[in-house]
Every structure is written in structure tokens, then in C-alpha cells.
Design a protein around this motif. Structure first.
Motif, mmCIF file in Angstrom:
data_model
loop_
_atom_site.group_PDB
_atom_site.id
_atom_site.type_symbol
_atom_site.label_atom_id
_atom_site.label_comp_id
_atom_site.label_asym_id
_atom_site.label_seq_id
_atom_site.Cartn_x
_atom_site.Cartn_y
_atom_site.Cartn_z
ATOM 1 N N ALA A 1 -1.721 -28.511 -0.364
ATOM 2 C CA ALA A 1 -2.117 -27.946 -0.870
ATOM 3 C C ALA A 1 -3.621 -27.735 -1.603
ATOM 4 N N GLY A 2 -4.192 -28.375 -1.343
ATOM 5 C CA GLY A 2 -5.998 -29.160 -1.534
ATOM 6 C C GLY A 2 -6.027 -28.899 -3.426
ATOM 7 N N VAL A 3 -4.778 -29.373 -3.746
ATOM 8 C CA VAL A 3 -5.501 -29.325 -5.295
ATOM 9 C C VAL A 3 -5.341 -31.473 -5.219
ATOM 10 N N SER A 4 -6.618 -31.231 -5.816
ATOM 11 C CA SER A 4 -6.888 -32.501 -5.964
ATOM 12 C C SER A 4 -6.180 -33.616 -7.567
ATOM 13 N N ALA A 5 -5.564 -34.711 -7.509
ATOM 14 C CA ALA A 5 -4.541 -34.551 -8.193
ATOM 15 C C ALA A 5 -5.267 -35.487 -9.649
ATOM 16 N N MET A 6 -5.991 -35.998 -9.143
ATOM 17 C CA MET A 6 -7.200 -36.481 -10.270
ATOM 18 C C MET A 6 -7.827 -34.874 -11.815
ATOM 19 N N LEU A 7 -7.318 -33.912 -10.770
ATOM 20 C CA LEU A 7 -8.826 -32.900 -11.861
ATOM 21 C C LEU A 7 -7.729 -31.687 -12.423
ATOM 22 N N THR A 8 -7.928 -31.240 -13.186
ATOM 23 C CA THR A 8 -6.917 -30.545 -13.917
ATOM 24 C C THR A 8 -7.573 -29.219 -13.064
ATOM 25 N N ALA A 9 -6.285 -28.287 -13.490
ATOM 26 C CA ALA A 9 -6.261 -27.327 -13.287
ATOM 27 C C ALA A 9 -7.007 -26.930 -12.658
ATOM 28 N N GLU A 10 -8.163 -25.708 -14.165
ATOM 29 C CA GLU A 10 -8.908 -25.520 -13.782
ATOM 30 C C GLU A 10 -9.942 -25.981 -13.419
ATOM 31 N N GLU A 11 -10.363 -27.344 -13.255
ATOM 32 C CA GLU A 11 -10.834 -27.945 -12.342
ATOM 33 C C GLU A 11 -10.989 -27.910 -10.561
ATOM 34 N N ASN A 12 -9.421 -27.881 -10.172
ATOM 35 C CA ASN A 12 -9.859 -27.585 -8.771
ATOM 36 C C ASN A 12 -10.384 -25.705 -8.773
ATOM 37 N N LEU A 13 -9.976 -25.379 -9.476
ATOM 38 C CA LEU A 13 -10.139 -23.837 -9.374
ATOM 39 C C LEU A 13 -11.178 -23.473 -9.104
ATOM 40 N N HIS A 14 -12.700 -24.280 -9.983
ATOM 41 C CA HIS A 14 -13.128 -23.587 -10.002
ATOM 42 C C HIS A 14 -14.176 -24.167 -8.663
ATOM 43 N N TRP A 15 -13.551 -25.733 -8.234
ATOM 44 C CA TRP A 15 -14.242 -25.950 -7.094
ATOM 45 C C TRP A 15 -13.865 -25.118 -5.918
ATOM 46 N N GLN A 16 -12.585 -24.660 -5.785
ATOM 47 C CA GLN A 16 -12.728 -23.894 -4.622
ATOM 48 C C GLN A 16 -13.062 -22.962 -4.925
ATOM 49 N N CYS A 17 -13.472 -22.383 -5.794
ATOM 50 C CA CYS A 17 -14.013 -20.723 -5.712
ATOM 51 C C CYS A 17 -15.541 -20.983 -5.457
ATOM 52 N N ALA A 18 -16.264 -22.112 -5.587
ATOM 53 C CA ALA A 18 -17.411 -22.574 -5.315
ATOM 54 C C ALA A 18 -17.550 -22.888 -3.460
ATOM 55 N N LEU A 19 -16.669 -23.422 -3.394
ATOM 56 C CA LEU A 19 -16.484 -23.035 -1.672
ATOM 57 C C LEU A 19 -15.965 -22.034 -1.055
ATOM 58 N N HIS A 20 -15.052 -20.765 -1.241
ATOM 59 C CA HIS A 20 -14.856 -19.784 -0.913
ATOM 60 C C HIS A 20 -15.398 -18.948 -2.093
ATOM 61 N N PRO A 21 -16.446 -18.166 -1.232
ATOM 62 C CA PRO A 21 -17.491 -16.999 -2.573
ATOM 63 C C PRO A 21 -15.530 -15.196 -2.649
ATOM 64 N N SER A 22 -14.735 -15.776 -1.654
ATOM 65 C CA SER A 22 -13.981 -14.698 -2.198
ATOM 66 C C SER A 22 -12.848 -14.391 -2.966
ATOM 67 N N ASP B 1 -9.310 -36.634 -0.507
ATOM 68 C CA ASP B 1 -9.620 -35.418 0.152
ATOM 69 C C ASP B 1 -8.795 -35.060 1.098
ATOM 70 N N TYR B 2 -8.727 -35.722 2.078
ATOM 71 C CA TYR B 2 -8.263 -35.648 3.237
ATOM 72 C C TYR B 2 -6.664 -35.527 3.214
ATOM 73 N N GLU B 3 -6.106 -36.138 2.294
ATOM 74 C CA GLU B 3 -4.958 -36.885 1.648
ATOM 75 C C GLU B 3 -4.321 -35.506 1.428
ATOM 76 N N ASP B 4 -4.989 -35.071 0.236
ATOM 77 C CA ASP B 4 -4.552 -34.001 -0.792
ATOM 78 C C ASP B 4 -5.131 -32.708 0.039
ATOM 79 N N GLY B 5 -5.441 -32.478 0.759
ATOM 80 C CA GLY B 5 -5.836 -31.029 1.931
ATOM 81 C C GLY B 5 -7.609 -30.280 0.832
ATOM 82 N N SER B 6 -7.880 -30.777 0.618
ATOM 83 C CA SER B 6 -8.774 -30.437 0.027
ATOM 84 C C SER B 6 -10.117 -30.047 1.168
ATOM 85 N N LEU B 7 -9.640 -31.437 1.830
ATOM 86 C CA LEU B 7 -10.957 -31.409 3.431
ATOM 87 C C LEU B 7 -10.731 -30.238 4.439
#
Lengths: 226, 217
Positions: free
Chosen positions: B87-108, A78-84
Motif C-alpha cells: 500500500a505504500g504505508v510506512s509502518a513506523m509513521l502515523t496515518a497523517e504523516e503517511n498522507l502528508h508525505w504522499q501529498c508532497a510526492l503527488h501534487p494531484s 521503503d521497498y518493502e512497504d511500497g513507498s518506493l
């Protein structure tokens, strides 16, 4: 507060998904756990009487080291890809996400170790009276190890080689858990009451549960800020 | 005169005994796009990280809608969209999974627009592919999809167009213009030339760098 719960659930789901896609990290602690237990009889002595005396401490030390080994990966990717960064910029409380991540991590390390532990007990000739004590003490002790380890992982996530440093930071805090954990197994083997040891392990878990996520959250802020 | 959203007063930042900037002033109002300029290593990313609160290695004051940042931090975060260098994109997750987690983090972020956003950034058909199998540009596009879902007032974008093709950049520029017309603001860094139709305010970090070394006690 439904959005907060939603975040807790989503993070939990995400971390489990991630763990199952990185299979090697998933099985690493378990393999380590098994290797230690199978090497000991070869290296020291295969004598059942001797091994059954060592078994309570040995299983606990192996579980502790296996947890410690797995902690480094908790925040690393998470730190490396910016998720953090995204996590820290969320208006939601950070400790909640940390708690959710630790829970997911514990399920796949601590709980898995607890379930495998009786097998190790048998391999090391632990008397069968000791098994409930072993399971219960690990069940109460390993979440504490994961929670404390999360603080160390959060503090060292920004460093290139944080592994050794985590051990140094976290080991002193692991010692009480180890002492009461292995004593509980010892007590179970000799037929003494376990309640006192389990109560103390439970108290440590309660303390870690309340404080560690907040401390780890603050530590993450420091690491990302650097 | 529009109300200033984000104000920075006398910012000072030092790194490795080098003063990156001193006495830096910035006031971003509604409907403005600010481009932070400067050479590599001049402190653009550092400035953006300070502005959004990721870095605390600075002196000076930050205000959100005229109130001190410490007091209204939560409010500020709920109106902020930040896309960083990573970018905050997790390489092991799909595009959709990435966006869904971002949505949970950011209500905006509006989760119901995730599908549409992925279509708009040209990732239709790639929703179920893990991000590590995508190209660098496509990975970046997952993060940029958030722009289409965002209800945030202020966008802070650090090199958003790295590895993005010309058509993609043009689409994002149009989106930014739409955003400021709706009363939002953008602070960004980029080394690419932006279309001249964009009303751009610029600030050059190097103008605030002190030339001689300063030693702090």
C-alpha cells in the motif's frame, strides 16, 4: 519550484522521524565504530606509541565500515512497504528525494561519526595535532561515502540478501576516499599542510553530490522494475 | 465517443520463460471502470505495473491521451493515482504523516482534504497512531484515503479491497462511480464481486496468454 523544495523538506523530515523511531538502526553505526576502536588496543597492543601510528588509518577504516553497514537500510523499508513505488510514480524528480534521504541518513551516521571521532582519537592516542585533520577529513569524506553507498543500496534493494553485494559494489569506490582521508590525518599529525588532501576530498564530494543521486535514482527504477 | 486516455497496443510480457500475455490491447476512455481479471499468477499485477510505468519488462506501445508515453510521462504521472499491492504505508509513521508525505510526492493529492479523508475511511481518532499498531484493514484504509483526496484523472488500483469490510467496499464503489461521472477512469483488479450497479468493462489477462511455451533468442 516551491513544490519541489517542499518535497525535499518533507522527505527529510520523514526520514529523520523514521530514524528516531527505529532507535536500534540509529545507534548501530556508532556502537560499531566504538567497538572497533576499543577492541583494537586489546587485540593488537596497548602500547601508546604503536597505537598512535595506527590511529589515523584505524579511525578512518572504522568510519568507512560503520557507514557501509548502515547503508543497507537506506531504501529497504521503503521497498518493502511500497513507498518506493509511490516515489517512482511521482512527477517530481527522483534524484531530489534520493538526495534528501541521503542527507538525512548522513546526519545520523556520517556526521554523528565525525562528532564521536575525537573520542576515538583519544582512545587510540592520536596526537592532538591530528584532531582538526581528523574532523575535517571525516566531515568532507563521510558524505561522499553515504552518496556512493546510496547507489549500491539502490541497486541491491530488491535482493533478499543485498548486504554483501553492496560491499563488493561500493568498496572499490570507497578506496580513494579512504586513502586521502587517512593521509589528511597523517599529514596533520606530522604538521604538513592539509589543503591538498582536503581539496581532493572536496572534489570527490562535489562529484558524488552531482552524480550519485541521479545514478541511485536510475538504480531504484531498475530494482523496482525487476 | 470519449477520448481514449490510456491506450496499450500489442503488449507482450514474458516472465521465467512463460508468456504472460501477448498481443494484449487495451483502451481506457474517460468515464470507464476496467476490471482486470485472471487467476492468481496470471499477470494482473504485472499488467498494472506495466501500465503505470513501474515495470519496463515488456514489448509494445503505451499512449497517454494519444501521445507516446515516453514523451508525456511527466504529464501522465501528474494525472495518475496508483495504489499497489503494497500500500505504500510506512509502518513506523502515523496515518497523517503517511498522507502528508504522499501529498508532497503527488501534487494531484489535495493535502487540505487529508483530515476529512481520514474521517471518511473511518480512521478518525487514529490519526496519531503509528500504522504498525493498526489492523491490516485499517492500514489499507490509510492508502485508500488517498482516493478521497485525489484530483488525478486515472486511478490504477491493485486489489484495493483486500482486508476491507463490506461497508468500506460499498463506500469505495460509490466513490469510483462519482469519479467516473466527473470524467475520470479506473483500472483495477479485485477478486471480490463488485456491485452490479457499476458500469464495468472487463479484460481477462488469460485470454492473451499463449498456451505453448515460446523461446526467445
Amino acid at each position: 519550484m516551491s513544490s519541489t523544495l517542499q518535497l525535499f523538506r518533507q522527505t527529510f523530515k520523514r526520514d529523520l522521524t523514521l530514524a528516531f523511531r527505529r532507535k536500534s538502526e540509529l545507534v548501530n553505526p556508532l556502537i560499531f565504530f566504538l567497538i572497533v576502536a576499543s577492541l583494537f588496543p586489546i587485540g593488537v597492543s596497548p602500547e601508546p606509541n604503536f597505537l598512535s601510528q595506527l590511529a589515523p588509518g584505524l579511525v578512518w577504516v572504522a568510519a568507512l565500515l560503520a557507514t557501509l553497514l548502515s547503508m543497507e537500510t537506506l531504501f529497504k523499508s521503503d521497498y518493502e512497504d511500497g513507498s518506493l513505488e509511490q516515489l517512482l510514480l511521482s512527477p517530481q524528480p527522483v534524484f531530489l528525494v534520493v538526495l534528501s534521504k541521503v542527507l538525512a541518513h548522513w546526519l545520523l551516521s556520517g556526521l554523528a561519526l565525525t562528532i564521536v571521532a575525537p573520542l576515538l582519537g583519544v582512545m587510540l592516542f592520536l596526537p592532538s595535532e591530528g584532531m582538526p585533520g581528523l574532523m575535517l577529513s571525516l566531515l568532507l569524506g563521510t558524505p561522499t561515502l553515504s552518496l556512493i553507498g546510496a547507489i549500491g543500496a539502490a541497486l541491491t534493494v530488491g535482493l533478499r540478501r543485498g548486504g554483501v553485494l553492496i560491499s563488493l559494489l561500493v568498496l572499490p569506490l570507497y578506496i580513494p576516499v579512504l586513502i586521502f582521508g587517512s593521509s589528511a590525518v597523517q599529514a596533520a599529525v606530522t604538521g604538513l599542510p592539509l589543503d591538498g588532501y582536503l581539496a581532493l576530498l572536496g572534489a570527490m564530494l562535489a562529484l558524488a553530490l552531482a552524480l550519485a543521486p541521479i545514478a541511485a535514482g536510475a538504480a531504484l527504477r531498475i530494482s523496482v522494475s525487476g | 465517443m470519449a477520448q481514449a486516455l490510456l491506450t496499450a497496443q500489442s503488449l507482450f510480457c514474458e516472465r521465467d520463460d512463460r508468456v504472460l500475455f501477448d498481443q494484449l490491447e487495451l483502451a481506457v476512455s474517460e468515464g470507464e471502470i476496467w476490471q482486470v481479471e485472471g487467476r492468481n499468477g496470471s499477470g494482473k499485477t504485472t499488467l498494472l505495473r506495466i501500465l503505470c510505468g513501474l515495470s519496463s519488462h515488456f514489448e509494445g506501445e503505451l499512449y497517454w491521451r494519444g501521445e507516446s508515453m515516453d514523451e508525456v510521462r511527466e504529464q501522465f504521472l501528474s494525472e495518475l493515482l496508483y495504489i499497489g499491492h503494497q500500500a505504500g504505508v510506512s509502518a513506523m509513521l502515523t496515518a497523517e504523516e503517511n498522507l502528508h508525505w504522499q501529498c508532497a510526492l503527488h501534487p494531484s493529492l489535495d493535502v487540505s482534504r487529508a483530515q476529512q479523508a481520514l474521517e471518511r475511511v473511518g480512521l478518525k481518532g487514529f490519526e496519531d497512531v503509528p500504522a504498525h499498531q493498526l489492523s491490516a484493514g485499517q492500514k489499507r484504509r490509510i492508502a485508500l484515503a488517498k482516493l478521497y483526496m485525489s484530483r488525478a484523472k486515472l486511478w490504477i488500483l491493485d486489489e484495493p479491497f483486500t482486508a476491507i469490510d463490506k461497508i468500506g467496499v460499498a463506500a469505495k464503489e460509490a466513490l469510483m462511480v462519482e469519479h467516473i461521472q466527473a470524467g475520470g477512469s479506473v483500472i483495477m483488479t479485485t477478486h471480490q464481486d463488485l456491485s452490479s450497479q457499476i458500469p464495468l468493462h472487463t479484460i481477462n489477462v488469460e485470454h492473451f496468454a499463449s498456451t505453448q511455451r515460446e523461446w526467445s533468442e
